[in-house]
Scaffold this motif. Structure first.
Motif, PDB file in Angstrom:
ATOM      1  N   ALA A 132       0.836  -1.209   0.000  1.00 33.05           N
ATOM      2  CA  ALA A 132       0.000   0.000   0.000  1.00 33.05           C
ATOM      3  C   ALA A 132       0.868   1.255   0.000  1.00 33.05           C
ATOM      4  CB  ALA A 132      -0.929  -0.004   1.209  1.00 33.05           C
ATOM      5  N   GLY A 133       1.969   1.209   0.718  1.00 28.25           N
ATOM      6  CA  GLY A 133       2.875   2.360   0.748  1.00 28.25           C
ATOM      7  C   GLY A 133       3.518   2.621  -0.600  1.00 28.25           C
ATOM      8  N   THR A 134       3.961   1.559  -1.281  1.00 30.75           N
ATOM      9  CA  THR A 134       4.573   1.750  -2.599  1.00 30.75           C
ATOM     10  C   THR A 134       3.544   2.206  -3.621  1.00 30.75           C
ATOM     11  OG1 THR A 134       4.332  -0.611  -3.055  1.00 30.75           O
ATOM     12  CG2 THR A 134       6.473   0.135  -2.248  1.00 30.75           C
ATOM     13  N   ASN A 135       2.315   1.672  -3.551  1.00 34.11           N
ATOM     14  CA  ASN A 135       1.263   2.127  -4.459  1.00 34.11           C
ATOM     15  C   ASN A 135       0.951   3.603  -4.234  1.00 34.11           C
ATOM     16  OD1 ASN A 135       1.022  -0.386  -5.638  1.00 34.11           O
ATOM     17  ND2 ASN A 135      -0.708  -1.021  -4.361  1.00 34.11           N
ATOM     18  N   HIS A 136       0.855   4.018  -2.987  1.00 32.37           N
ATOM     19  CA  HIS A 136       0.569   5.420  -2.664  1.00 32.37           C
ATOM     20  C   HIS A 136       1.707   6.321  -3.129  1.00 32.37           C
ATOM     21  CE1 HIS A 136      -0.168   8.974  -0.116  1.00 32.37           C
ATOM     22  NE2 HIS A 136      -1.430   8.635  -0.294  1.00 32.37           N
ATOM     23  N   LEU A 137       2.936   5.879  -2.946  1.00 33.38           N
ATOM     24  CA  LEU A 137       4.099   6.649  -3.394  1.00 33.38           C
ATOM     25  C   LEU A 137       4.125   6.761  -4.913  1.00 33.38           C
ATOM     26  CD1 LEU A 137       6.716   8.082  -2.525  1.00 33.38           C
ATOM     27  CD2 LEU A 137       7.858   5.881  -2.666  1.00 33.38           C
ATOM     28  N   ASN A 138       3.834   5.669  -5.623  1.00 28.98           N
ATOM     29  CA  ASN A 138       3.786   5.702  -7.088  1.00 28.98           C
ATOM     30  C   ASN A 138       2.702   6.641  -7.583  1.00 28.98           C
ATOM     31  OD1 ASN A 138       5.887   3.921  -7.452  1.00 28.98           O
ATOM     32  ND2 ASN A 138       4.562   2.122  -7.558  1.00 28.98           N
ATOM     33  N   ASN A 139       1.512   6.593  -6.956  1.00 27.25           N
ATOM     34  CA  ASN A 139       0.423   7.469  -7.364  1.00 27.25           C
ATOM     35  C   ASN A 139       0.766   8.937  -7.147  1.00 27.25           C
ATOM     36  OD1 ASN A 139      -1.141   5.298  -8.130  1.00 27.25           O
ATOM     37  ND2 ASN A 139      -2.241   5.183  -6.190  1.00 27.25           N
ATOM     38  N   SER A 140       1.393   9.255  -6.039  1.00 28.14           N
ATOM     39  CA  SER A 140       1.743  10.651  -5.781  1.00 28.14           C
ATOM     40  C   SER A 140       2.830  11.130  -6.738  1.00 28.14           C
ATOM     41  CB  SER A 140       2.167  10.854  -4.328  1.00 28.14           C
ATOM     42  OG  SER A 140       3.325  10.123  -4.036  1.00 28.14           O
ATOM     43  N   ILE A 141       3.767  10.266  -7.116  1.00 25.47           N
ATOM     44  CA  ILE A 141       4.792  10.639  -8.090  1.00 25.47           C
ATOM     45  C   ILE A 141       4.165  10.872  -9.459  1.00 25.47           C
ATOM     46  CG2 ILE A 141       6.812   9.776  -9.362  1.00 25.47           C
ATOM     47  CD1 ILE A 141       7.693   8.432  -6.742  1.00 25.47           C
ATOM     48  N   GLU A 142       3.260   9.988  -9.867  1.00 26.49           N
ATOM     49  CA  GLU A 142       2.584  10.152 -11.158  1.00 26.49           C
ATOM     50  C   GLU A 142       1.757  11.427 -11.196  1.00 26.49           C
ATOM     51  OE1 GLU A 142       0.314   6.632 -11.939  1.00 26.49           O
ATOM     52  OE2 GLU A 142       2.101   5.373 -12.096  1.00 26.49           O
ATOM     53  N   THR A 143       1.059  11.735 -10.115  1.00 27.69           N
ATOM     54  CA  THR A 143       0.240  12.944 -10.046  1.00 27.69           C
ATOM     55  C   THR A 143       1.109  14.193 -10.182  1.00 27.69           C
ATOM     56  OG1 THR A 143      -1.340  11.792  -8.627  1.00 27.69           O
ATOM     57  CG2 THR A 143      -1.443  14.203  -8.656  1.00 27.69           C
ATOM     58  N   LYS A 144       2.222  14.216  -9.463  1.00 28.06           N
ATOM     59  CA  LYS A 144       3.119  15.376  -9.528  1.00 28.06           C
ATOM     60  C   LYS A 144       3.766  15.515 -10.901  1.00 28.06           C
ATOM     61  CE  LYS A 144       3.883  15.786  -4.724  1.00 28.06           C
ATOM     62  NZ  LYS A 144       4.010  16.911  -3.933  1.00 28.06           N
ATOM     63  N   SER A 145       4.113  14.398 -11.527  1.00 26.26           N
ATOM     64  CA  SER A 145       4.718  14.482 -12.860  1.00 26.26           C
ATOM     65  C   SER A 145       3.710  14.971 -13.888  1.00 26.26           C
ATOM     66  CB  SER A 145       5.318  13.143 -13.260  1.00 26.26           C
ATOM     67  OG  SER A 145       4.320  12.179 -13.441  1.00 26.26           O
ATOM     68  N   LYS A 146       2.444  14.579 -13.754  1.00 27.89           N
ATOM     69  CA  LYS A 146       1.402  15.069 -14.664  1.00 27.89           C
ATOM     70  C   LYS A 146       1.169  16.563 -14.466  1.00 27.89           C
ATOM     71  CE  LYS A 146      -1.055  10.732 -15.234  1.00 27.89           C
ATOM     72  NZ  LYS A 146      -2.277   9.988 -14.950  1.00 27.89           N
ATOM     73  N   GLU A 147       1.204  17.028 -13.210  1.00 27.78           N
ATOM     74  CA  GLU A 147       1.008  18.447 -12.926  1.00 27.78           C
ATOM     75  C   GLU A 147       2.163  19.279 -13.500  1.00 27.78           C
ATOM     76  OE1 GLU A 147       0.637  18.785  -8.732  1.00 27.78           O
ATOM     77  OE2 GLU A 147      -1.359  17.919  -8.674  1.00 27.78           O
ATOM     78  N   ASN A 148       3.368  18.756 -13.411  1.00 26.02           N
ATOM     79  CA  ASN A 148       4.542  19.481 -13.918  1.00 26.02           C
ATOM     80  C   ASN A 148       4.599  19.509 -15.445  1.00 26.02           C
ATOM     81  OD1 ASN A 148       5.411  20.108 -11.351  1.00 26.02           O
ATOM     82  ND2 ASN A 148       6.761  18.342 -11.214  1.00 26.02           N
TER      83      ASN A 148
END
Length: 153
Positions: free
Chosen positions: A135-151
């Motif tokens: 769950a921690g790795t999934n949450h970390l991956n999702n937050s990285i993907e979200t930030k990369s899409k925003e950038n």
């Protein structure tokens, strides 16, 4: 900061991180040779990486809502930092046992090793019920993907 309202997990990790940072400056090895004695602290070589692990654990533990346990991402990072620090300290014991300095390890080393173990144990055993490594790795991956899409926008 009200230390009494802080969660047990955060208290243990923050305390162990502080003890670990301080213990890195205490003598790790004492060497006496022909009446000349010298000591060496942990702020060299692998000890610098252990120091970084303690600082990361302390900062992530202190940030956010301190009345609750660590969030999934912070929990995973603190767990990895504690595991890395424990592994490095264990490796140092194995490395020191093969040389003459193995019997000369001092209080600073043992306090640092104990603090690394406490960070690892406190992060794992006092986790929130829904926390797991997956769950921690999934949450970390999702937050990285979200930030990369925003950038990228």
């Amino acid at each position: 900061m009200n230390f009494e309202t802080m969660s047990k997990q955060r208290k243990l990790i923050l305390g162990a991180s502080a003890v670990g940072c301080i213990a890195l400056f205490l003598p790790w090895i004492n060497i006496s040779f022909f009446g000349i004695s010298s000591s060496l602290n942990g702020m060299h070589d692998k000890g610098i990486l252990v120091f970084i692990c303690f600082v990361v654990s302390g900062v992530l533990t202190y940030s956010g809502n301190r009345t609750r346990n660590l969030g999934k991402t912070n929990w995973l990072i603190v767990l990895m930092a504690g595991a890395l620090a424990t592994f490095i300290m264990f490796w140092y014991i194995i490395d020191a046992s093969e040389s003459f300095t193995g019997s000369l390890l001092n209080i600073g080393f043992y306090l640092t090793f104990l603090a690394a173990i406490v960070v690892l144990i406190a992060a794992y055993f006092y986790k929130s019920p829904g926390d797991s490594i997956k769950a921690g790795t999934n949450h970390l991956n999702n937050s990285i993907e979200t930030k990369s899409k925003e950038n990228s926008l």
